[in-house]
Design a protein around this motif. Structure first.
Motif, short mmCIF file in Angstrom:
data_model
loop_
_atom_site.label_atom_id
_atom_site.label_comp_id
_atom_site.label_asym_id
_atom_site.label_seq_id
_atom_site.Cartn_x
_atom_site.Cartn_y
_atom_site.Cartn_z
N VAL A 180 0.84 -1.20 0.00
CA VAL A 180 0.00 0.00 0.00
C VAL A 180 0.87 1.25 0.00
CG1 VAL A 180 -1.96 -1.14 1.08
CG2 VAL A 180 -0.25 0.03 2.51
N PHE A 190 -5.00 5.34 1.04
CA PHE A 190 -3.89 4.58 0.47
C PHE A 190 -4.22 4.11 -0.95
CE2 PHE A 190 -3.55 4.36 4.98
CZ PHE A 190 -2.21 4.22 5.29
N ASP A 221 3.50 -8.36 -1.61
CA ASP A 221 4.19 -8.23 -0.34
C ASP A 221 3.95 -9.51 0.46
OD1 ASP A 221 5.55 -7.32 1.83
OD2 ASP A 221 4.07 -5.84 2.46
N TYR A 577 0.37 11.76 7.80
CA TYR A 577 -0.51 11.46 8.93
C TYR A 577 -0.35 10.02 9.41
CZ TYR A 577 -2.53 15.85 7.49
OH TYR A 577 -2.68 17.16 7.15
N LEU A 578 0.90 9.58 9.45
CA LEU A 578 1.18 8.21 9.86
C LEU A 578 2.09 8.18 11.06
CD1 LEU A 578 1.85 6.31 6.51
CD2 LEU A 578 -0.17 6.19 7.97
N LYS A 579 1.94 7.11 11.83
CA LYS A 579 2.83 6.87 12.95
C LYS A 579 3.25 5.40 12.88
CE LYS A 579 2.81 7.70 17.74
NZ LYS A 579 3.37 8.87 18.41
N VAL A 580 4.56 5.18 13.08
CA VAL A 580 5.05 3.81 13.10
C VAL A 580 4.98 3.29 14.52
CG1 VAL A 580 7.09 2.36 12.83
CG2 VAL A 580 6.57 4.12 11.12
N GLU A 581 4.42 2.11 14.69
CA GLU A 581 4.32 1.53 16.03
C GLU A 581 4.88 0.12 16.04
OE1 GLU A 581 0.15 1.82 17.18
OE2 GLU A 581 0.72 3.69 18.19
N THR A 582 6.21 0.02 16.00
CA THR A 582 6.80 -1.31 16.09
C THR A 582 6.94 -1.67 17.55
OG1 THR A 582 8.95 -0.26 15.88
CG2 THR A 582 8.07 -1.28 13.91
N PRO B 182 5.29 1.14 2.81
CA PRO B 182 5.73 0.37 3.98
C PRO B 182 5.93 -1.10 3.61
CG PRO B 182 3.39 0.96 4.13
CD PRO B 182 3.94 1.69 2.95
N ARG B 184 5.95 -4.97 4.84
CA ARG B 184 5.46 -5.86 5.88
C ARG B 184 6.60 -6.69 6.48
NH1 ARG B 184 0.21 -7.62 5.00
NH2 ARG B 184 0.71 -7.08 2.86
N PRO B 187 9.38 -4.32 9.34
CA PRO B 187 8.49 -3.40 10.06
C PRO B 187 9.14 -2.04 10.30
CG PRO B 187 8.46 -5.57 11.08
CD PRO B 187 9.55 -5.60 10.04
N GLY B 188 8.36 -0.98 10.07
CA GLY B 188 8.83 0.36 10.31
C GLY B 188 9.72 0.89 9.19
N ILE B 568 -7.75 1.93 4.26
CA ILE B 568 -7.55 0.49 4.30
C ILE B 568 -7.91 -0.04 5.67
CG2 ILE B 568 -5.81 0.44 2.47
CD1 ILE B 568 -3.65 0.26 4.60
N GLN B 572 -4.86 -4.44 8.23
CA GLN B 572 -3.76 -4.25 7.28
C GLN B 572 -2.74 -3.24 7.84
OE1 GLN B 572 -5.67 -3.72 3.53
NE2 GLN B 572 -3.80 -4.06 2.34
N LEU B 573 -3.27 -2.19 8.47
CA LEU B 573 -2.38 -1.21 9.10
C LEU B 573 -1.56 -1.86 10.21
CD1 LEU B 573 -4.73 1.90 9.24
CD2 LEU B 573 -2.63 1.69 7.89
N ASP B 574 -2.24 -2.71 11.00
CA ASP B 574 -1.54 -3.37 12.10
C ASP B 574 -0.39 -4.21 11.59
OD1 ASP B 574 -3.28 -2.21 13.83
OD2 ASP B 574 -4.51 -4.00 14.17
N GLU B 575 -0.64 -4.92 10.52
CA GLU B 575 0.42 -5.77 9.95
C GLU B 575 1.62 -4.94 9.52
OE1 GLU B 575 -0.11 -8.49 6.87
OE2 GLU B 575 -1.57 -9.73 7.89
N LEU B 576 1.36 -3.69 9.18
CA LEU B 576 2.44 -2.80 8.73
C LEU B 576 2.99 -1.96 9.89
CD1 LEU B 576 0.71 -1.59 5.45
CD2 LEU B 576 2.71 -3.08 5.58
N TYR B 577 2.47 -2.20 11.09
CA TYR B 577 2.87 -1.43 12.27
C TYR B 577 2.64 0.06 12.06
CZ TYR B 577 4.92 -5.88 13.51
OH TYR B 577 5.09 -7.21 13.79
N LEU B 578 1.51 0.39 11.48
CA LEU B 578 1.22 1.78 11.18
C LEU B 578 -0.08 2.20 11.84
CD1 LEU B 578 2.03 2.24 7.39
CD2 LEU B 578 3.34 3.04 9.35
N LYS B 579 -0.16 3.48 12.14
CA LYS B 579 -1.37 4.06 12.67
C LYS B 579 -1.62 5.35 11.90
CE LYS B 579 -3.21 5.09 17.08
NZ LYS B 579 -4.09 4.24 17.84
N VAL B 580 -2.88 5.53 11.50
CA VAL B 580 -3.24 6.77 10.81
C VAL B 580 -3.66 7.79 11.85
CG1 VAL B 580 -4.90 7.84 9.26
CG2 VAL B 580 -3.93 5.62 8.68
#
Lengths: 584, 584
Positions: A180, A190, A221, A577-582, B182, B184, B187-188, B568, B572-580
């Motif tokens: 995405v 996205f 992916d 408008y994204l935040k990475v949360e690993t 991003p 998968r 991550p990050g 999305i 799907q966001l969780d799998e990418l470790y992302l938060k909008v």
């Protein structure tokens, strides 16, 4: 002007000409009073000579300072070599250098730029731009280009139009393997990168563009197997107002023209085999038919002789390995160990030898008389000197295991020759596969694949038995292309979605968009797609697709040369408008 | 078989043949006892006829139920038409239908599928697959394909290799307009989509692949002007062991071959103009030279006559508009208003008329005698019947304003003919541009562009005056391609980074990767890239690139047909470790 000629073109025909060449220093042989330099470019190697008698002292001094991979330009006269090299086109001449211009020096490269290099794969990937200087790599990229050109010209001549479909498309709820792409202009939204242009090519058919193709990058992916890439290239094709036969004819013609280009041979009509036949004869829906070793089923023959393993098995099936009766016990055990590896998963294997002296013996002499064994051998059409292997168990599993053994023996016995080509259409695939895990049917090809017209009634009674108008093109044991006749009737399409367990809402959410287009006069259409990376590899007698990609990624999806993917700046994330949360 | 012929090929030559055709119902004329149907496909239109006397009643009934855009298949006999249509190739025949097979019905399409449609742009974009059925859209896609084929064959014949460079690459700190992707598996971490394959093509040169090209998608996430797309296509090219002249020659040849294909004309050597000359003569670095109206500078002539506006101006410059002396006051005022619009920003404009009767008059008669005006007119080489416009002010601004007026007049007077082509090389661009805002130099082309060898010393003294080995190919007032000779020497490159205000660390972070490759024998190289979407549009006598893209996006970067981009799923966001995190 940097050069009057390339390093691959000068011969005795050019004797006494003054020429200018440019390239990389491949090797330097310094005899003190004479120096020879091999100068390399994309086109070949030309030998340069500097000598005490005929060159100035300064020039000789200059030449002595050269090193491997220095970039130089020289001007000099074409002279005849005293010791000729018949292996290269320029091997009869050398250049007596009059002027040497150092264009760029080079640090010592991390591996040798030779056909046989001392660099390991990781190192060569990191310095891919140096690896590309080597003939084996460069030649593969040139070969790929030629194949692409050939494909484009063939299809264009047949009235196909290459249409570029978008790379930034829509992510679908089931697009779990979609890459995405966040959009800065549309916060929180996205795009997705296409896994294939399937929808767009069907829309082009609705749009009347009745012969479409595209050599196009696609993206997935997913966890990468050894020979998968997150971005890969397809020859994607679709036709309208056609039946399966029309599609097979065009793409058989295209493939034959590539094979002719490579091998000089005419391939005539490609053989065809149904899915069922391929599974029965080779345990595989993409059989390598360059060699025989067809499966022989033995249920009727070997059961009821108190050999419990066979008696209990759903299927007893074997292959005859010609001329291998003299395999030692050790060789046979090694093969038995091979099929018992967890990747194959067989519990064991029976062998029968038809000895040169006419005696038939086996690993199950306890249960079968020589007469029994002789009948089995005859069923295999075995001759004295042949060796048979027999496996047993669950039909699907045992076929897969025996298929693996067949391919392994094909490799070991040198029967899978890179310069031999055996194309094959596999047709009449099942429409649906039953998935035990989810307890529902899956489309074997995709949900838009049409059932065979004569099997449509089966959809109501025994959907699992319905065959599809789907086809794969197999070359040397690899699926190089696959496709199907598409459903273009809304009602049949709805029925298919139902069979696949979609609710109306789900079907609408995922495919509504294409279904909507189908309201406005969708023509009958069909198509297929070739995996271009794989096609090129196989046409070049190789199976490693990575070698045919200029800048491939490794098994973790990383480009180790440019070090991608990588973290990005917070400012960039904020803009999206994204935040990475690993989670650590 | 769905058809024996297409709808564009049957003529009187096929009289009495029984043929099968498929396609869409374009129009139906129902006279009760006779029905005519125009059947359309990609190739043309064929008239079908059903009539009471010669067709069965059932067939007539069937035909009566047809509607626009229904997909049908018919079999019938080719007969001669009574009233012929000379406008289409099939206009002398019609098909007396014997069998009609409805393949698919159609709802009434949301706009008419005619060359002149009643659908607005938004609607047509939403139903792009229907729009593609219309000739004006379809023809543009076919034209694009033909141009791409021609380019590929031309370059392949010249020894260029098309190499696919990766789409998933690395985001650079300054890649503010990069689309990011991003990963998968990592991550990050993010890939970026390429804004151009610049780095990779330079690496291919380091790799010895001395003639590279690629027709390739590139991506830029930026605010879209009316005629920009977030994904666009380039013809990307690079050559090694060449000088500027070699590059110009190859791509002049390529462009000439396209122009020849379209116009039948030989274009010989393309004219060349330096950047300075283009700015002086046309106020523009991409002048449309299909028409004259060259700038005439008047500083020496018009100053010192107490006309303060001219006296205070840095530059007084004008154009002569041939044959327009009879423009009314209203027409002239309209043009003055036009240049005063905020987009142009001129404060006004002086006009001089050289009347047919020989009298020279102007809007500044108060300040200039007729003799003064006559001398000015002579400087313009004006003849009786001509009209001159003169603007004044800051040199750069006034050139831009006058250039806009010149183009507007070119359009109004029909001097910019779509089927006339005037290619032009603009060369000797400045290497650097001073940016008042950041107080530093920017690379006019990019940081890898080489200065002209004779200007290298200027880098130490007056860098702003150094010219680049950079070149643009201009066609009909549009930049269709641009490129440069690259720096391939590490030291010169370091000096460039310094001039551009990079610290060593910044240069390393952004370009270290390419610089590292340059250590190992980088050859001299140069290249260019064509904007393929624009090139195709201009070659087709159009300037709207969107028309030449099968599935374009709108000004907000949206594909309104598939409704992308879109939100999305959280999974799907969780799998990418992302938060909008969109702020409302």
């Amino acid at each position: 002007m940097f050069r009057t000629h390339t390093n691959g073109e000068l011969t005795l025909q050019n004797l006494d000409e003054t020429v200018t060449l440019s390239g990389w220093v491949q090797t330097i042989r310094d005899k003190g009073f004479m120096i020879w330099v091999d100068l390399r470019d994309r086109y070949g190697i030309t030998q340069l000579v500097f000598d005490e008698d005929r060159s100035s002292k300064e020039l000789l001094e200059q030449a002595k300072k050269l090193g491997r991979e220095f970039v130089i330009q020289v001007t000099g006269k074409v002279i005849e070599r005293t010791s000729k090299n018949p292996k290269i086109p320029t091997g009869e001449i050398e250049i007596l250098v009059e002027r040497l211009n150092l264009l760029n020096a080079s640090e010592l490269p991390p591996f040798t730029i030779e056909d046989e290099t001392d660099g390991g794969e990781e190192l060569r990937m990191k310095y891919r731009y140096l690896d590309i200087r080597r003939n084996p790599v460069k030649d593969k990229l040139v070969f790929r280009h030629k194949m692409a050109q050939k494909v484009r010209n063939y299809l264009s001549d047949k009235g196909f139009i290459e249409v570029e479909t978008p790379v930034l498309i829509k992510s679908t709820p089931e697009g779990a393997r979609d890459f995405v792409v966040p959009s800065r202009m549309n916060p929180g939204q996205f795009y997705a990168l296409p896994q294939s242009p399937q929808t767009f090519k069907q829309l082009l058919m609705v749009g009347g563009m009745d012969r479409y193709f595209q050599i196009v990058k696609c993206f997935r992916d997913e966890d990468l197997r050894a020979d998968r890439q997150p971005e890969f290239t397809q020859i994607d094709c679709e036709m309208a107002f056609v039946e399966q036969e029309d599609v097979l004819e065009i793409f058989e013609g295209m493939t034959a023209s590539l094979l002719k280009e490579i091998s000089g041979k005419d391939f005539g009509k490609f053989p065809r085999m149904t899915f069922n036949e391929a599974m029965k004869k080779y345990g595989n829906d993409k059989p390598d038919i360059r060699f025989g070793m067809e499966f022989v089923e033995l249920n009727g023959l070997v059961k009821g002789k108190d050999f419990k393993i066979f008696d209990d098995a759903e299927l007893v099936v074997g292959i005859n390995v010609e001329g291998c009766a003299e395999y030692t016990r050790k060789q046979i055990d090694a093969l038995i160990d091979w099929v018992k590896r967890p990747q194959i998963g067989a519990s064991g294997m029976v062998w029968i030898k038809y000895q040169h002296d006419g005696v038939v013996t086996s690993s199950v002499n306890k249960f079968y008389s020589e007469e029994d064994l002789r009948i089995v051998a005859e069923t295999f059409s075995a001759k004295p000197g042949d060796l048979m292997f027999i496996m047993s168990g669950d039909a699907n599993k045992v076929r897969t295991q025996l298929s693996a053994l067949r391919m392994e023996l094909g490799n070991q016995l040198g029967l899978r020759k890179g310069d031999e080509f055996a194309p094959l259409w596999v047709v009449d695939f099942p429409l649906l596969e039953w998935d035990e895990e989810t307890g529902r049917y899956h489309a074997m090809h995709h949900p838009f694949t049409s059932p065979k017209p004569e099997d449509i009634t089966l959809l109501d009674t025994e959907p699992g038995k319905a065959r599809a108008n789907a086809y794969d093109l197999v070359l040397n044991g690899n699926e190089i292309g696959g496709g199907s006749v598409r459903i273009f009737n809304k009602d049949l399409q709805s029925k298919m979605f139902g069979l696949l367990g979609f609710t109306k809402e789900e079907a609408e959410a995922q495919f509504g968009f294409l279904m909507n287009a189908f309201k406005y006069g969708a023509p009958p259409h069909a198509g297929l797609a070739f995996g271009f990376d794989r096609l090129v590899a196989i046409l070049d007698g190789n199976e490693v697709i990575r070698d045919y990609i200029a800048f491939p990624k490794n098994n973790s999806g990383r480009d180790v040369m440019i070090d991608a993917p990588s973290p990005i700046a917070n400012a960039q994330l904020d803009e999206l408008y994204l935040k990475v949360e690993t989670k650590e």
